[in-house]
Design an enzyme around this catalytic site. Structure first.
Site, PDB file in Angstrom:
ATOM      1  N   CYS A   1       0.852  -1.191   0.000  1.00 20.52           N
ATOM      2  CA  CYS A   1       0.000   0.000   0.000  1.00 20.52           C
ATOM      3  C   CYS A   1       0.893   1.248   0.000  1.00 20.52           C
ATOM      4  CB  CYS A   1      -0.866   0.025   1.256  1.00 20.52           C
ATOM      5  SG  CYS A   1      -1.772  -1.506   1.534  1.00 20.52           S
TER       6      CYS A   1
ATOM      7  N   HIS B   1       9.084 -32.982 -25.326  1.00 25.62           N
ATOM      8  CA  HIS B   1       8.815 -33.840 -24.163  1.00 25.62           C
ATOM      9  C   HIS B   1       7.423 -33.609 -23.594  1.00 25.62           C
ATOM     10  CE1 HIS B   1      12.930 -35.221 -24.232  1.00 25.62           C
ATOM     11  NE2 HIS B   1      13.321 -33.971 -24.330  1.00 25.62           N
TER      12      HIS B   1
ATOM     13  N   TRP C   1      -3.644  -1.914  -1.370  1.00 21.45           N
ATOM     14  CA  TRP C   1      -3.620  -3.179  -2.132  1.00 21.45           C
ATOM     15  C   TRP C   1      -4.078  -4.223  -1.124  1.00 21.45           C
ATOM     16  CZ3 TRP C   1      -0.166  -7.640  -2.199  1.00 21.45           C
ATOM     17  CH2 TRP C   1      -0.374  -8.459  -3.302  1.00 21.45           C
TER      18      TRP C   1
ATOM     19  N   ARG D   1       1.463   1.706  -6.023  1.00 18.65           N
ATOM     20  CA  ARG D   1       1.751   0.746  -4.940  1.00 18.65           C
ATOM     21  C   ARG D   1       0.505  -0.035  -4.552  1.00 18.65           C
ATOM     22  NH1 ARG D   1       6.428   1.886  -2.168  1.00 18.65           N
ATOM     23  NH2 ARG D   1       5.633   0.792  -0.361  1.00 18.65           N
TER      24      ARG D   1
ATOM     25  N   ASN E   1       0.577  -0.214   6.153  1.00 22.39           N
ATOM     26  CA  ASN E   1       1.077  -1.018   5.033  1.00 22.39           C
ATOM     27  C   ASN E   1       1.790  -2.215   5.645  1.00 22.39           C
ATOM     28  OD1 ASN E   1       2.015  -2.016   2.597  1.00 22.39           O
ATOM     29  ND2 ASN E   1       3.864  -0.744   2.645  1.00 22.39           N
ATOM     30  N   GLY E   2       1.436  -3.429   5.191  1.00 24.36           N
ATOM     31  CA  GLY E   2       2.060  -4.643   5.723  1.00 24.36           C
ATOM     32  C   GLY E   2       0.972  -5.617   6.154  1.00 24.36           C
TER      33      GLY E   2
ATOM     34  N   GLU F   1       1.238 -10.157 -17.478  1.00 21.72           N
ATOM     35  CA  GLU F   1       0.890  -9.244 -16.375  1.00 21.72           C
ATOM     36  C   GLU F   1       0.201  -7.970 -16.853  1.00 21.72           C
ATOM     37  OE1 GLU F   1       3.974  -7.589 -13.931  1.00 21.72           O
ATOM     38  OE2 GLU F   1       5.429  -7.680 -15.531  1.00 21.72           O
TER      39      GLU F   1
ATOM     40  N   LYS G   1       5.837 -10.376 -19.041  1.00 22.27           N
ATOM     41  CA  LYS G   1       5.372  -9.052 -19.489  1.00 22.27           C
ATOM     42  C   LYS G   1       4.006  -9.162 -20.143  1.00 22.27           C
ATOM     43  CE  LYS G   1       7.523  -6.365 -17.734  1.00 22.27           C
ATOM     44  NZ  LYS G   1       8.030  -7.228 -16.794  1.00 22.27           N
TER      45      LYS G   1
ATOM     46  N   LYS H   1       3.300  -2.611  -7.346  1.00 22.06           N
ATOM     47  CA  LYS H   1       4.672  -2.415  -7.808  1.00 22.06           C
ATOM     48  C   LYS H   1       5.672  -3.172  -6.945  1.00 22.06           C
ATOM     49  CE  LYS H   1       7.972  -0.828 -10.279  1.00 22.06           C
ATOM     50  NZ  LYS H   1       8.208  -1.468 -11.589  1.00 22.06           N
TER      51      LYS H   1
ATOM     52  N   GLU I   1      10.919 -13.678 -19.325  1.00 16.99           N
ATOM     53  CA  GLU I   1      10.524 -12.283 -19.093  1.00 16.99           C
ATOM     54  C   GLU I   1       9.513 -11.843 -20.135  1.00 16.99           C
ATOM     55  OE1 GLU I   1      10.694 -10.459 -16.735  1.00 16.99           O
ATOM     56  OE2 GLU I   1      10.304  -8.441 -17.451  1.00 16.99           O
TER      57      GLU I   1
HETATM   58  C1  AGP Z   1       7.677  -7.388 -12.928  1.00 19.31           C
HETATM   59  O1  AGP Z   1       7.140  -6.752 -14.089  1.00 19.31           O
HETATM   60  C2  AGP Z   1       6.634  -7.570 -11.862  1.00 19.31           C
HETATM   61  N1  AGP Z   1       6.065  -6.337 -11.508  1.00 19.31           N
HETATM   62  C3  AGP Z   1       7.126  -8.400 -10.689  1.00 19.31           C
HETATM   63  O2  AGP Z   1       7.387  -9.697 -11.171  1.00 19.31           O
HETATM   64  C4  AGP Z   1       8.401  -7.907  -9.976  1.00 19.31           C
HETATM   65  O3  AGP Z   1       9.520  -8.102 -10.818  1.00 19.31           O
HETATM   66  C5  AGP Z   1       8.586  -8.732  -8.702  1.00 19.31           C
HETATM   67  O4  AGP Z   1       7.487  -8.495  -7.859  1.00 19.31           O
HETATM   68  C6  AGP Z   1       9.886  -8.407  -7.955  1.00 19.31           C
HETATM   69  O5  AGP Z   1       9.876  -7.069  -7.557  1.00 19.31           O
HETATM   70  P1  AGP Z   1      11.273  -6.410  -7.037  1.00 19.31           P
HETATM   71  O6  AGP Z   1      12.220  -6.455  -8.208  1.00 19.31           O
HETATM   72  O7  AGP Z   1      10.908  -5.027  -6.625  1.00 19.31           O
HETATM   73  O8  AGP Z   1      11.759  -7.252  -5.904  1.00 19.31           O
END
Ligand code: AGP
Length: 612
Positions: free
Chosen positions: A2, A507, A76, A27, A102-103, A491, A488, A607, A484
């Site tokens: 958050c 396989h 969040w 966030r 937050n947490g 997500e 991308k 994020k 990756e």
């Molecule tokens: C990447 O596009 C994502 N948002 C997510 O996988 C991110 O890389 C992951 O949560 C790790 O975050 P960090 O690099 O801040 O630790």
């Protein structure tokens, strides 16, 4: 995860809080709220489900909240679905105190049961509300605000960044942190708390990072900080050196596209200061050659895209160093009883430096004697501060949830670390060292070449944005790069995709390939290009449509095979993924754009994931 912002000064708090929350929405954005306090009107709260715009509309429709001390929260959700009641701030039943959090309070059920037994009535389904109610409980028992805060913190288990307002203290804001980021902002006659500097940089550049267990008491005249034993603490102040525009869209439609386009500069800022006369130089490293020589194994620990950087790093570091490199998902590593000891180098990669799984994995590795080297983008973040060594990716603030420039700079920095270690250990051939460092210097320019044809991906996206599944296949570095590319796409466009080692298709997975199946074949790793060709033939034979990603030197050969071609400049094999990732980012971006997705704030994501 958050976003929190708090303020105490002489200006009306609400406009400042809302502006700060707008910069924190990345966030978490399923609900938002503000609390302000004044001597005349006491505590005033407004909060609601939905984006910040919903809160703004709610506030515009009501008489203004009056007060020059306040706090805001964008959520969040973890415990309690996104709705008005579960949004923050939470107010205690007697209205004496309001909190934002937050947490996760891991023992909230036990505390809630105790308070229910004491006759407290809860309103929400959240873990956070227990903090407000427990503070109120101690206030009612006669504790002054700071006493009550310390008594509550003694009972909390889990992670928290807290903002606290007390109804009878209109000029005071209290903050506390453990395992969740919170910084202090020092202004002229005004002071701030924030989850990160983007929320307050328009007001102050002077910040201090709260440590676990610390409590801060803010008034317009100053900030008093105490440690977990309530001893006064003198905080080191830092100056934020990037400008406000770096955390704004700057005319781009999305932060993600802006950050894709910023990659050449992000690489220049990260690589150039550490590349002098063809030599990789890390002035910031404390790691001694003696310690370096003691390492028998390297672990790379991370989550998500940062983990994908580690997967690529494994190939390069093992080749440069002739040392075993184990790449681990942080969430698995922390519970796997890792065989880490004092001969282990543990590289923790994290853009935010706050990912809880990565933080916990760091602590697990440290407890077993590992040497912790972090590669982090956010200066002063928790992972950075708990590591033995830190290499910062100077990519600037990355706002879009889907990482791009941070990923690219992490990748370049990890390769540089491999070069530096390989040379120091005398295990890297001088010619290869020179070849890679020369190509490192050329990377930003070659990236600009790739970005100059960004529009071509828009056409490709128009052909494929309606697919419901996409396969990414590749070998060696191309396999790791495909992870990756697949993430991308998933997500931000919500299209399901899989990334496979191309040699693995036969396989089992190849049974899923049928006429019209979209396969993105990565064929940039020169030494295995013939194998890549055979895998393309393999899927084409089953009717797949193939988009091939390759380099200039293989353009003609691939053109004969693939339905569509994405071509990048040739570079050293070790650096090819730094170029290859950009077409995959753009492919995902334009597909998500065509699908009308919320690119910067994808559903269910945040994020930085500061919860388990
Ligand atoms: C990447 O596009 C994502 N948002 C997510 O996988 C991110 O890389 C992951 O949560 C790790 O975050 P960090 O690099 O801040 O630790």
């Amino acid at each position: 995860m958050c976003g929190i912002i708090g303020f105490t000064g002489s200006s009306p708090a609400v406009p400042l809080l809302l502006d700060g929350l707008e910069r924190l929405e990345y966030r978490g954005y399923d609900s938002a709220g503000v609390a302000v306090i004044s001597a005349e009107k006491g505590l005033q709260i407004q909060k609601c489900k939905g984006r910040l715009s919903a809160l703004r509309e709610r506030l515009d429709s009501l008489p203004p909240l009056e007060g020059t001390t306040g706090m805001g929260h964008t959520r969040w959700a973890t415990h309690g679905e996104p709705n008005d009641v579960n949004s923050h701030p939470h107010v205690s039943q007697n209205g004496q105190v309001a909190i934002v959090h937050n947490g996760i309070i891991e023992n909230y059920a036990e505390i809630k049961e105790f308070l229910l037994h004491e006759g407290v009535r809860f309103r929400s389904d959240t873990d956070s509300e227990v903090v407000a109610q427990l503070l109120d409980y101690y206030f009612t028992a006669g504790s002054d605000p700071l006493d009550a805060v310390y008594r509550v913190l003694e009972r909390l288990e889990g992670a928290y960044a807290l903002g606290i307002l007390c109804a009878d203290q209109p000029d005071m804001l209290i903050a506390a942190r453990k395992d969740a980021p919170l910084l202090l902002g020092y202004g002229q006659g005004e002071n701030f708390i924030a989850s990160d500097a983007t929320a307050i940089i328009a007001h102050t550049r002077t910040v201090a990072y709260m440590e676990d267990g610390e409590v801060a008491v803010l008034t317009p005249d100053g900030i008093a900080v105490y440690d977990e034993y309530r001893r006064p603490v003198e905080k080191q102040r830092h100056t934020i050196d990037w400008d406000v525009s770096a955390a704004e869209k700057g005319g781009y439609a999305h932060f993600m596209f802006k950050e894709i386009m910023e990659q050449p500069d992000a690489l220049r800022h990260t690589v150039s200061p550490r590349l002098r006369d063809g030599e990789v130089v890390f002035d910031e490293l404390a790691l001694t050659e003696e310690k370096l020589r003691s390492f028998q194994r390297i672990y790379i620990v991370a989550c998500g895209s940062s983990y994908h950087v580690g997967m690529l790093g494994k190939y390069n570091l093992e080749r440069f160093l002739r040392l075993p490199v184990e790449v681990c998902l942080a969430s698995e590593f922390r519970y796997s009883g890792p065989l880490v000891d004092e001969r282990s180098l543990v590289i923790v990669i994290s853009q935010s430096g706050e990912t809880l799984d990565s933080m916990a994995a760091l602590r697990e590795a440290r407890s077993r004697g590992g040497y912790i080297l972090a590669i982090v983008n956010v200066v002063g973040s928790s992972i950075a501060r708990e590591s033995d060594d830190v290499l910062y990716t100077w990519a600037g603030p990355e706002i879009a949830v889907a990482t791009t420039k941070a990923y690219s700079t992490q990748l370049a920095l990890l390769t540089m670390l491999g070069l530096w270690m390989g040379k120091a250990l005398g295990r890297l051939d001088g010619a290869e060292y020179a070849a890679v460092t020369a190509e490192l210097a050329a990377l930003p320019g070659k990236l600009e070449t790739v970005l100059s044809s960004a529009g071509a991906y828009q056409y490709l996206a128009s052909l494929y944005f309606n697919r419901d599944c996409v396969f990414f296949i590749g070998r060696n570095l191309d396999y790791a790069l495909g992870l990756e590319g697949s993430l991308k796409l998933k997500e931000i466009s919500y299209i399901h995709s899989e990334s496979y080692a191309a040699g693995e298709l036969k396989h089992g997975t190849i049974s899923l390939i049928e006429p019209g199946t979209l396969v993105v074949a990565l064929a940039t790793y020169g030494p295995l290009i013939d194998k890549a060709v055979s895998n393309i033939v393999e899927v084409k034979a089953r009717g797949a449509e193939v988009v091939a990603l390759t380099t200039e030197s293989h353009r003609e050969r691939m053109a004969e095979l693939a339905d569509h071609l994405l071509v990048i400049p040739d570079s050293h094999p070790a650096l090819q993924p730094n170029l290859g990732v950009v077409p995959l980012q753009l492919f995902a971006y334009y597909i998500a754009l065509q699908r009308g997705c919320d690119i910067d704030k994808p559903k269910n994501l945040a994020k930085s994931v500061t919860v388990e």
